[in-house]
Design an enzyme around this catalytic site. Structure first.
Site, PDB file in Angstrom:
ATOM      1  N   ASP A  46       0.883  -1.440  -0.120  1.00  8.24           N
ATOM      2  CA  ASP A  46       0.050   0.135   0.067  1.00  8.24           C
ATOM      3  C   ASP A  46       0.776   1.321   0.172  1.00  8.24           C
ATOM      4  O   ASP A  46       0.280   2.565  -0.087  1.00  8.24           O
ATOM      5  CB  ASP A  46      -1.120  -0.154   1.120  1.00  8.24           C
ATOM      6  CG  ASP A  46      -0.284  -0.168   2.396  1.00  8.24           C
ATOM      7  OD1 ASP A  46       0.930  -0.141   2.588  1.00  8.24           O
ATOM      8  OD2 ASP A  46      -1.107  -0.018   3.668  1.00  8.24           O
ATOM      9  N   SER A  47       2.491   0.974   0.002  1.00 10.24           N
ATOM     10  CA  SER A  47       3.269   2.246  -0.202  1.00 10.24           C
ATOM     11  C   SER A  47       2.774   2.982  -1.640  1.00 10.24           C
ATOM     12  O   SER A  47       3.204   3.824  -1.905  1.00 10.24           O
ATOM     13  CB  SER A  47       4.555   1.919  -0.160  1.00 10.24           C
ATOM     14  OG  SER A  47       4.684   0.543  -1.116  1.00 10.24           O
ATOM     15  N   ASP A  85      -1.145  -6.252  -0.154  1.00  5.52           N
ATOM     16  CA  ASP A  85      -1.354  -5.683   1.439  1.00  5.52           C
ATOM     17  C   ASP A  85      -2.929  -5.580   1.166  1.00  5.52           C
ATOM     18  O   ASP A  85      -3.482  -4.849   0.522  1.00  5.52           O
ATOM     19  CB  ASP A  85      -0.924  -4.320   1.412  1.00  5.52           C
ATOM     20  CG  ASP A  85       0.488  -4.127   2.180  1.00  5.52           C
ATOM     21  OD1 ASP A  85       0.757  -4.992   3.139  1.00  5.52           O
ATOM     22  OD2 ASP A  85       1.277  -3.303   1.882  1.00  5.52           O
ATOM     23  N   LYS A 116      -1.051  -9.558   3.328  1.00  5.81           N
ATOM     24  CA  LYS A 116      -0.487  -9.017   4.263  1.00  5.81           C
ATOM     25  C   LYS A 116      -1.108  -8.016   5.241  1.00  5.81           C
ATOM     26  O   LYS A 116      -1.990  -7.460   4.679  1.00  5.81           O
ATOM     27  CB  LYS A 116       0.959  -8.342   3.886  1.00  5.81           C
ATOM     28  CG  LYS A 116       1.737  -7.631   4.832  1.00  5.81           C
ATOM     29  CD  LYS A 116       3.174  -7.232   4.646  1.00  5.81           C
ATOM     30  CE  LYS A 116       3.232  -5.814   3.765  1.00  5.81           C
ATOM     31  NZ  LYS A 116       2.789  -4.853   4.653  1.00  5.81           N
ATOM     32  N   GLU A 118      -1.070  -5.447   8.998  1.00  5.69           N
ATOM     33  CA  GLU A 118      -0.347  -4.873   9.938  1.00  5.69           C
ATOM     34  C   GLU A 118      -0.877  -4.954  11.179  1.00  5.69           C
ATOM     35  O   GLU A 118      -1.947  -4.962  11.306  1.00  5.69           O
ATOM     36  CB  GLU A 118      -0.220  -3.537   9.282  1.00  5.69           C
ATOM     37  CG  GLU A 118       0.494  -3.024   8.044  1.00  5.69           C
ATOM     38  CD  GLU A 118       0.718  -1.641   7.934  1.00  5.69           C
ATOM     39  OE1 GLU A 118       0.351  -0.913   8.751  1.00  5.69           O
ATOM     40  OE2 GLU A 118       1.261  -1.337   6.787  1.00  5.69           O
ATOM     41  N   GLU A 185       9.550  -4.057  10.340  1.00  4.07           N
ATOM     42  CA  GLU A 185       9.629  -2.781   9.924  1.00  4.07           C
ATOM     43  C   GLU A 185      10.405  -1.908  10.838  1.00  4.07           C
ATOM     44  O   GLU A 185       9.535  -1.709  12.003  1.00  4.07           O
ATOM     45  CB  GLU A 185       8.482  -2.133   9.194  1.00  4.07           C
ATOM     46  CG  GLU A 185       8.814  -0.873   8.425  1.00  4.07           C
ATOM     47  CD  GLU A 185       7.815  -0.199   7.672  1.00  4.07           C
ATOM     48  OE1 GLU A 185       6.701  -1.009   7.263  1.00  4.07           O
ATOM     49  OE2 GLU A 185       8.057   0.959   7.126  1.00  4.07           O
TER      50      GLU A 185
HETATM   51  O1  KIV Z   1       3.499  -1.187   1.664  1.00  3.71           O
HETATM   52  C1  KIV Z   1       4.618  -1.548   1.470  1.00  3.71           C
HETATM   53  O2  KIV Z   1       5.401  -1.244   0.550  1.00  3.71           O
HETATM   54  C2  KIV Z   1       5.191  -2.054   2.663  1.00  3.71           C
HETATM   55  C3  KIV Z   1       6.598  -2.531   2.753  1.00  3.71           C
HETATM   56  C4  KIV Z   1       7.391  -1.535   2.985  1.00  3.71           C
HETATM   57  C5  KIV Z   1       6.752  -3.664   3.686  1.00  3.71           C
HETATM   58  O3  KIV Z   1       4.493  -2.451   3.550  1.00  3.71           O
END
Ligand code: KIV
Length: 284
Positions: A46-47, A85, A116, A118, A185
């Site tokens: 989600d970056s 994510d 994934k 969090e 992280e």
């Molecule tokens: O969203 C993302 O890119 C991430 C990574 C930095 C682990 O969660």
């Protein structure tokens, strides 16, 4: 058809001591390159909210946005495992049916092989529910950007003994709940190493030192494509923004000075005159 990397392959890599290289991807073109290079695991993170869409944080990213980008990446990946994510507020231990529905959409529509999530111990019920439904789940602890307003800034986590104990307990709880791997992280390197040694599942570090079983980085950071900010943990392997800037400037100047297009990039009339209009291919 190449065999897809599985969660068992990743665990075997940890057991053999083979380091796992993971990178984020958000589009078909870069995913093709990453696949060609043999990365075993790729994250549609989600970056993308920041490095692709220009938001200030990941909080504006929706499940539909994640699915849109994941679909593109999935078209390029034949062997690498694709992890997607689950975005902010799309999953919660207080609403497991919605978490399962959203994870199911991410997998089925986004073409991912894993999701994934969090969060620490409080995410164990989510991990357990998804894993019991056949969805491989990667955990993510330490700095969790979706909770940035609770944490109060992008800072290293687990520096005190108490915080370190909490992170170790979280990692063990997520492993017990059925996570197949955990991202660490912004965690001090000695703590990340201790967690990695304690767990049987692979840890993937980002700003967590060399003792993790693998590493993940944001594609745009390591390529030098995102110039707003470079995290301390990232290393620039190229300056792609500068390459693009140079090429775009040259193109602009060529157009402005009448140097582009030339005859080589243009089409003649005779194909039209002999009634074959449209037969000349625009692409090779
Ligand atoms: O969203 C993302 O890119 C991430 C990574 C930095 C682990 O969660």
């Amino acid at each position: 058809m190449p065999r897809r990397v599985s969660i068992h392959d990743l665990r075997a890599m940890k057991q053999r001591g083979d380091k796992i290289a993971m990178v984020t991807c958000y589009d078909y073109t870069s995913a093709k390159i990453v696949e060609e290079l043999g990365f075993p695991i790729v994250l549609v993170g989600d970056s993308l909210g920041m490095v692709v869409l220009g938001h200030e944080s990941t909080l504006r990213v929706t499940l539909d946005m994640m699915i849109h980008h994941s679909k593109a990446v999935s078209r390029a990946l034949k062997k690498a495992m694709l992890v997607i994510d689950l975005p902010f507020a799309s999953y919660s231990s207080s609403d497991l049916p919605t978490s399962l529905k959203n994870a199911g959409r991410a997998m089925a529509e986004g073409g991912a092989q894993a999701v994934k999530v969090e969060g620490g111990r409080r995410m164990a019920p989510v991990v357990g529910t998804l894993a019991a439904s056949g969805i491989p789940v990667m955990g993510h602890i330490g700095l969790t950007p979706q909770s940035i307003h609770m944490i109060g800034g992008y800072r290293v986590q687990g520096r005190t003994k108490e915080a370190a104990d909490r992170l170790m307990a979280a990692a063990l709880a997520l492993e017990d709940a059925g996570a197949f791997s955990i991202v660490l992280e912004l965690v001090p390197a000695p703590l990340a190493q201790q967690i990695s040694e304690k767990l049987t599942i692979p840890t993937i570090g980002i700003g967590a030192g060399p003792g993790c079983d693998g590493q993940v980085q944001v594609f745009h950071d390591i390529m030098g494509m995102y110039e707003d900010f470079l995290p301390k943990h990232a290393k620039r392997y190229a300056n792609v923004a500068e390459v693009i800037r140079k090429a775009a400037r040259a193109y602009k100047e060529d157009v402005e000075q009448g140097r582009f297009p030339t005859a080589g990039q243009s089409f003649e009339m005779d194909a039209v005159l002999d009634g074959k209009a449209g037969d000349e291919p625009a692409k090779p």
